[in-house]
Design an enzyme around this catalytic site. Structure first.
Site, PDB file in Angstrom:
ATOM      1  N   GLY A   6       0.821  -1.201   0.000  1.00 21.82           N
ATOM      2  CA  GLY A   6       0.000   0.000   0.000  1.00 21.82           C
ATOM      3  C   GLY A   6       0.856   1.253   0.000  1.00 21.82           C
TER       4      GLY A   6
ATOM      5  CB  ILE B 266      -0.478   4.264   7.336  1.00 22.93           C
ATOM      6  CG1 ILE B 266      -1.522   3.184   7.014  1.00 22.93           C
ATOM      7  CG2 ILE B 266      -0.087   5.049   6.101  1.00 22.93           C
ATOM      8  CD1 ILE B 266      -2.855   3.732   6.546  1.00 22.93           C
ATOM      9  CG  ASP B 267      -1.430  -0.707   8.835  1.00 17.63           C
ATOM     10  OD1 ASP B 267      -2.253   0.220   8.712  1.00 17.63           O
ATOM     11  OD2 ASP B 267      -1.360  -1.680   8.056  1.00 17.63           O
TER      12      ASP B 267
ATOM     13  CG  MET C  91      -7.224   2.162   6.638  1.00 17.46           C
ATOM     14  SD  MET C  91      -6.200   2.629   5.217  1.00 17.46           S
ATOM     15  CE  MET C  91      -7.261   2.110   3.875  1.00 17.46           C
ATOM     16  N   GLY C  92      -5.470   0.149   9.901  1.00 12.53           N
ATOM     17  CA  GLY C  92      -4.558  -0.432  10.874  1.00 12.53           C
ATOM     18  C   GLY C  92      -4.430  -1.936  10.770  1.00 12.53           C
TER      19      GLY C  92
ATOM     20  CB  VAL D  86      -9.068  10.035   3.214  1.00 19.48           C
ATOM     21  CG1 VAL D  86      -9.487   9.646   4.632  1.00 19.48           C
ATOM     22  CG2 VAL D  86      -8.760  11.533   3.159  1.00 19.48           C
ATOM     23  CD  GLN D  87      -7.466   6.070   8.087  1.00 23.66           C
ATOM     24  OE1 GLN D  87      -7.087   5.716   9.196  1.00 23.66           O
ATOM     25  NE2 GLN D  87      -8.315   5.339   7.366  1.00 23.66           N
TER      26      GLN D  87
END
Length: 342
Positions: A10, A127-128, A170-171, A273-274
């Site tokens: 991602g 991002i996680d 997310m995550g 969007v994150q």
């Protein structure tokens, strides 16, 4: 020396900062040449490249996404995937790979380095924030900032209508984004994958908030699971690494809250969007430092390693160790913020 660079998995803010740092230092300090591979592992798999030199990386520092493109291509699942990669690297004269990615992209790099002798250096991106060998991954700070701003905005509309707003973030299977953005945004309930939630308890917290004449905000990670049920999914299809596409728990939870409390509830799914937009200053700083140290690993011939943040230092760790397990939210940290629930 010619160095290949790819970004896999991602996308996230800060990828371009890594690419820029690797190329700038590699060219200016060490005289290296670079080949950019398109779309993650698909690039070396199919020999799809783009020019990568100093003019190519000018102006990309503040840009989100990745100028190299990305994908979830898994070469280990492709017919003759390893042979094709080795043949393409040899044909292009590529002596080493800088692989920028998360658990899956770096997992492939581990196999290529340890089992097939392909020289790889890893840079942790997600991002996680779920890679265990580094304190933080770049992209995480930007994602938390975006989620926090959204929660701030949702407070006002929740108060105007006195309704419950459920915010799904997310995550995947770690709750770092939910925990950080929920706490920073003043959420009244934060639900994370590491701690299965009781729907009745969530409803009790919601009801308590209404008694205080405030509208509750519930932040739920996409991988959160109800204690007496299974993971809620809208789509059960799998990607090339065997991962299910998460999302759906926010909408399900809003319906449960409305049914059990009689209070109107709405869902906001922040989704991609994150991942988008310009990276925060911190992510630009961290990504740049990762890039500078990654090209030093190439210079030193220290392959099979990943650069990582420990405190304020950038260190080198084994890619295999970095991808062996996920970094999840410890119970003590989650309990620490529980005073704000309800």
């Amino acid at each position: 020396m010619r160095v290949g660079v790819l970004t896999g998995g991602g996308d996230c803010p800060g990828l371009n900062a890594v690419i820029r740092a690797v190329v700038r230092k590699g060219v200016q300090e060490y005289g290296y040449e670079f080949t950019g591979f398109r779309d993650g592992w698909r690039g070396p798999l199919d020999g799809v490249t783009v020019p990568l030199d100093i003019p190519a990386v000018r102006g990309i520092l503040p840009r989100g996404g990745t100028v190299l493109g990305s994908s979830r291509t898994n070469p280990l699942n492709q017919r003759d995937g390893i042979r094709r990669i080795k043949d393409n690297l040899a044909a292009l004269g590529v002596d080493a790979l800088v692989t920028i990615g998360g658990e899956d992209t770096l997992g492939v790099a581990t196999r290529l380095a340890d089992e097939y002798g392909i020289p790889c250096v890893g840079v942790p991106k997600t991002i996680d924030n779920d890679l265990s060998a580094t304190d933080y991954t770049f992209g995480f700070d930007t994602a938390v900032g975006i989620a926090t701003e959204a929660i701030d905005r949702l407070h006002t509309t929740a108060e105007s209508h006195m309704r419950v707003l459920v915010v799904e973030v997310m995550g995947r299977h770690s709750g770092w984004i939910a925990l950080h953005s929920g706490l920073a945004g003043g959420a009244n309930v934060i639900l994370i994958p590491e701690h299965p939630f009781d729907v009745d308890q969530v409803c009790a917290w919601v009801t308590s908030r209404f008694r205080a004449a405030y509208a509750p905000i519930v932040v739920v990670a996409e991988g959160a699971v109800p204690r007496d049920g299974d993971m809620v999914l809208k789509d059960r299809s799998l990607d090339e690494f065997g991962h299910v596409r998460l999302s759906g728990v926010g909408e399900w939870l809003a319906k449960q809250i409305e049914k059990r409390t009689g209070k109107e509830a709405r869902t906001t799914v922040l989704g991609h969007v994150q991942r988008g937009g310009t990276p925060s200053a911190y992510d630009r700083w961290l990504a740049t430092r990762f890039g500078l140290h990654a090209i030093d690993c190439v210079r030193d011939g220290d392959f099979g390693t990943m650069v990582a943040l420990r405190g304020t230092d950038i260190v080198r760790v084994s890619i295999a160790d970095a991808t062996a397990r996920l970094k999840t939210v410890p119970p003590s940290l989650y309990e620490e913020v529980g005073v704000f629930f309800g």
